[in-house]
Design a protein around this motif. Structure first.
Motif, mmCIF file in Angstrom:
data_model
loop_
_atom_site.group_PDB
_atom_site.id
_atom_site.type_symbol
_atom_site.label_atom_id
_atom_site.label_comp_id
_atom_site.label_asym_id
_atom_site.label_seq_id
_atom_site.Cartn_x
_atom_site.Cartn_y
_atom_site.Cartn_z
ATOM 1 N N ASP B 138 30.436 43.972 45.970
ATOM 2 C CA ASP B 138 31.330 44.736 45.110
ATOM 3 C C ASP B 138 31.497 46.127 45.702
ATOM 4 O O ASP B 138 30.507 46.765 46.064
ATOM 5 C CB ASP B 138 30.728 44.856 43.707
ATOM 6 C CG ASP B 138 31.708 45.488 42.740
ATOM 7 O OD1 ASP B 138 32.369 44.737 42.012
ATOM 8 O OD2 ASP B 138 31.828 46.722 42.740
ATOM 9 N N SER B 356 33.953 51.025 32.225
ATOM 10 C CA SER B 356 33.841 50.768 33.675
ATOM 11 C C SER B 356 32.600 51.404 34.272
ATOM 12 O O SER B 356 31.997 52.303 33.694
ATOM 13 C CB SER B 356 35.064 51.236 34.455
ATOM 14 O OG SER B 356 34.899 52.564 34.884
ATOM 15 N N CYS B 417 32.895 44.597 32.530
ATOM 16 C CA CYS B 417 33.916 45.315 33.299
ATOM 17 C C CYS B 417 35.205 45.478 32.499
ATOM 18 O O CYS B 417 35.925 46.466 32.645
ATOM 19 C CB CYS B 417 34.221 44.571 34.595
ATOM 20 S SG CYS B 417 32.822 44.531 35.738
ATOM 21 N N LEU B 421 39.475 45.790 35.261
ATOM 22 C CA LEU B 421 40.237 44.910 36.145
ATOM 23 C C LEU B 421 40.852 43.722 35.433
ATOM 24 O O LEU B 421 41.537 42.929 36.056
ATOM 25 C CB LEU B 421 39.386 44.425 37.332
ATOM 26 C CG LEU B 421 38.526 43.157 37.203
ATOM 27 C CD1 LEU B 421 38.048 42.706 38.539
ATOM 28 C CD2 LEU B 421 37.419 43.359 36.226
ATOM 29 N N ARG B 445 46.481 46.459 38.175
ATOM 30 C CA ARG B 445 45.022 46.342 38.119
ATOM 31 C C ARG B 445 44.528 46.014 36.708
ATOM 32 O O ARG B 445 43.631 45.211 36.506
ATOM 33 C CB ARG B 445 44.399 47.658 38.596
ATOM 34 C CG ARG B 445 42.914 47.821 38.317
ATOM 35 C CD ARG B 445 42.058 47.222 39.385
ATOM 36 N NE ARG B 445 40.639 47.528 39.141
ATOM 37 C CZ ARG B 445 39.655 47.105 39.914
ATOM 38 N NH1 ARG B 445 39.903 46.360 40.957
ATOM 39 N NH2 ARG B 445 38.410 47.425 39.642
HETATM 40 S S1 SF4 Z 1 35.437 45.630 37.951
HETATM 41 FE FE1 SF4 Z 1 35.461 47.788 37.426
HETATM 42 S S2 SF4 Z 1 33.682 48.092 36.146
HETATM 43 FE FE2 SF4 Z 1 33.391 46.153 37.199
HETATM 44 S S3 SF4 Z 1 32.209 46.656 39.007
HETATM 45 FE FE3 SF4 Z 1 34.361 46.661 39.614
HETATM 46 S S4 SF4 Z 1 35.047 48.774 39.354
HETATM 47 FE FE4 SF4 Z 1 33.115 48.546 38.252
#
Ligand code: SF4
Lengths: 202, 481
Positions: B138, B356, B417, B421, B445
């Motif tokens: 990630d 987030s 999350c 996203l 997004r």
């Molecule tokens: S989707 Fe958003 S909240 Fe989840 S790890 Fe990625 S950036 Fe962070």
């Protein structure tokens, strides 16, 4: 990865060029969460046609694919290699490969051997005259043999060495295992560990 | 005294020290270094093919005791006790559960107190520590650099590599010092600092670099604030972001479940104290920002570098010298449906998202709650408050924050999350405009056709009250706060 020396198996003639990775495995199959189970996805669109070579009984269980030029072009999807492996192919012979596809093949133990256009024609003719005939691919001598015919193929030395030794990226790193073990023996005991799980209520 | 003066070695940066300490094998002739990984964080989206690769090769996870998994990207934030409706999401979660079971990986599932966004969970457990290497499939793994760790986002084939070997072949990096001296004014937060940094160096400005944030304004930040800053390093294209550990770091860690204790604690601190960049160490690049002049910062475009002070206006692409950036700005304004010259504060939103891995820790929720307390949500606006982890949610509830938010008119959700996203049902509808505390304002997004303005939790709260992009300063001027 298993060490690759020779493979003997049924050869499948795919008389097509420019077989891009979208043809090898259509995008709808990319949602899956595994590296396996893609055998039904291989050439999924073309397999709708009962006459497609993959559907012919004589070629069931094929391990060597003999394809036209520019095999594996297009999208970088590693799934294309997974699907071929999964179906049972160990080798693809073609006059030219997509670059990324060739790189991905080496990582997954699929031999992508380059042959001339003329040799591809010869191979197709021999295979089609005796459907289901077995072909032997010898990585040590870089040759393919079927019936009386022996033809050379090209594969770069590094990929060949990795296939012969059965080394993928991880296998390569694990050759340094002694150094990893030594490093681990010197790690400080207070470095974090996830196990056993600890509960502290602050 | 620095360890360079003690040992007589070349002065080194924080990043170099952590790297050197984890070198298993030095690469030669352009081949990468082999680096040991102390902590591997796993979630459901980028792990399935990695686990499957192990299974195919008959390999175990080498160090389950350095690996931990949580469910976050796909988890619903409502009715978490019911089966997940979307089949793809459900499959990914179920696959993670099966894989963790099979490979002996500790997993925090939906309903567990430690479940939540992977980058909130690591620090809250005390697993993220100074001077360690952390990876996760990630990009926002950079968050963990706030502790003085080298924290890198990686791809799925690298996830498999770490699982199998606990190492990664990595090319060396360059270092960039980002110095923020002075003091932030009230109402200006870590989020505003990092948005200003990215606007200054651009979304590609950090490429190939590990950023180290330094200076009095950074030292004055809480761990939560430092995490916010490091989190968005990736939006500047950087490989990682770091802050040297100090008393603030130690105070945050002490007593956490997986922090060292007793003699181990003292040994660890003795090592951590050696980590800060030596006097005289040379960075490959330096950027300086003046904290005293910073204002609340918001984005107007579709990448995190397209930002401006909240008191400013939507820029005119014609004023942008670089032709690529000008074209990008034109496209962004069209997508965002904004006109040049419009004061940012006149922009009306439909949705406010507080959550987030950038801004969903209890401190973020507390700061926002303090602003909205006693107010009413603006007409026609919906507000989602999504704690970063189940533990954050429980802590917030113990303080009564949930009540403040729901009285205000916001929705109090379960951890994950979420709308960062939109892999779960929390999404913007086409054309909807959102003030979001997340980290990416890319097209679509937060939902197809959705329009995102990145903001701090304070700006999110003030915006929810006024309905237009606002800072807490505007509330004071309104005379009602
Ligand atoms: S989707 Fe958003 S909240 Fe989840 S790890 Fe990625 S950036 Fe962070």
């Amino acid at each position: 990865m298993e060490k690759f020396q020779t493979v003997t198996g049924i050869a499948l003639p795919l008389r097509r060029s420019n077989v891009d990775t979208d043809q090898i495995i259509p995008a709808v199959y990319l949602k899956r969460v595994t590296k396996t189970g893609f055998d039904d996805a291989l050439f999924a669109a073309w397999r709708q046609d009962p006459d497609f070579v993959l559907n012919q009984p004589a070629y069931q269980g094929a391990r060597v694919l003999v394809a036209g030029a520019d095999f594996g072009t297009g999208s970088s999807r590693e799934h294309a290699v997974w699907a071929l492996r999964d179906y049972g192919f160990d080798v693809v012979l073609s006059p030219r490969f997509g670059d990324i596809f060739r790189g991905n093949s080496g990582k997954q133990g699929l031999l992508a051997g380059q042959i001339t256009e003329a040799d591809a024609q010869l191979l197709w003719d021999v295979i089609e005259s005796d459907p289901g005939i077995e072909l032997t691919v010898d990585l040590v001598s870089r040759t393919a043999r079927v019936g009386d015919l022996t033809i050379p193929f090209v594969i770069d030395d590094y990929t060949r060495w990795r296939l012969l030794e059965g080394l993928d990226d991880i296998g390569l790193t694990l050759r340094d295992e002694a150094r990893i073990l030594e490093f681990e023996s010197q790690r400080e005991p207070w470095r974090p560990r996830t196990l056993p799980a600890r509960q502290v209520n602050q | 005294m620095t360890d360079a003066t003690l040992t007589g070695t070349r002065p080194r940066t924080l990043a170099e020290k952590v790297w050197d300490k984890h070198l298993v094998a030095k690469g030669e002739d352009g081949t990468p270094d082999l680096i040991y990984i102390d902590l591997h964080l796993v979630h459901e989206v980028t792990s399935p093919q990695a686990f499957d690769g192990l299974r195919l090769a008959g390999r175990p996870v080498r160090r389950p005791d350095l690996t931990i998994a949580t469910e976050d990207h796909n988890t619903p934030t409502l009715a978490i006790d019911r089966p997940i409706a979307d089949p793809t999401s459900r499959t990914q979660i179920e696959t993670l559960r099966r894989n963790c079971e099979e490979f002996g990986i500790r997993l925090h599932s939906l309903g567990d107190i430690e479940q939540g966004i992977v980058h909130v969970v690591g620090p809250q457990l005390g697993l993220t520590q100074p001077g360690i290497t952390v990876v996760c499939g990630d990009s926002h793994t950079s968050t963990h650099g706030a502790f003085g760790a080298m924290a890198l986002g990686i791809g799925t084939s690298e996830v498999e590599h770490v699982m199998a070997t606990q190492t990664l072949p990595l090319q060396p990096f360059k270092t960039m010092a980002i110095t923020v001296d002075g003091a932030l004014r009230p109402g200006v937060t870590a989020k505003d600092v990092i948005l200003a940094v990215i606007a200054k160096i651009g979304t590609g400005g950090g490429q190939g670099y590990v950023l180290e944030y330094r200076g009095s304004a950074i030292r004055d930040l809480s761990m939560e604030g430092r995490m916010t800053i490091c989190n968005m390093s990736i939006e500047a294209g950087a490989r990682a972001g770091m802050v040297a550990p100090d008393a603030t770091t130690y105070a945050y860690l002490k007593g956490r479940a997986h922090a060292p204790s007793g003699q181990d604690w003292d040994d660890a601190v003795a090592y951590w104290d050696t980590l800060p960049t030596d006097a005289g160490a040379v960075f490959d690049a330096e950027v300086v920002l003046d904290a005293d002049t910073l204002e609340p910062f918001v984005t107007w475009g579709t990448n995190p570098g397209q930002g401006v002070s909240l008191s400013g206006a939507v820029p005119n692409p014609a004023d942008i010298g670089d032709s690529n950036e000008r074209a990008a700005a034109e496209r962004a304004l069209e997508y965002m449906d904004l006109t040049s010259g419009t004061p940012m504060k006149e922009i009306r939103v439909d949705t406010v998202f507080l959550g987030s891995c950038t801004n969903s820790r209890v401190e973020d929720l507390r700061a926002a709650a303090e602003i909205v307390k006693g107010h009413t949500l603006a007409d026609g606006v919906r507000m989602l408050v999504v704690p970063g982890s189940a533990r954050v949610r429980i802590e917030a509830e113990a303080e009564g924050l949930d009540k403040i938010f729901t009285d205000f008119g916001a929705e109090w959700r379960f951890a994950g999350c979420s709308m960062c996203l939109g892999m779960n049902p929390d999404q913007l509808a086409p054309g909807e405009r959102c003030a979001s505390t997340s980290n990416r304002n890319f097209e679509g997004r937060q939902g197809k056709g959705g329009r995102t303005h990145l903001v701090s939790p304070l700006v999110a709260a003030a915006t929810a009250i006024r309905g237009t992009l606002s800072s807490p300063w505007d509330l004071i001027q309104d005379g009602d706060h």
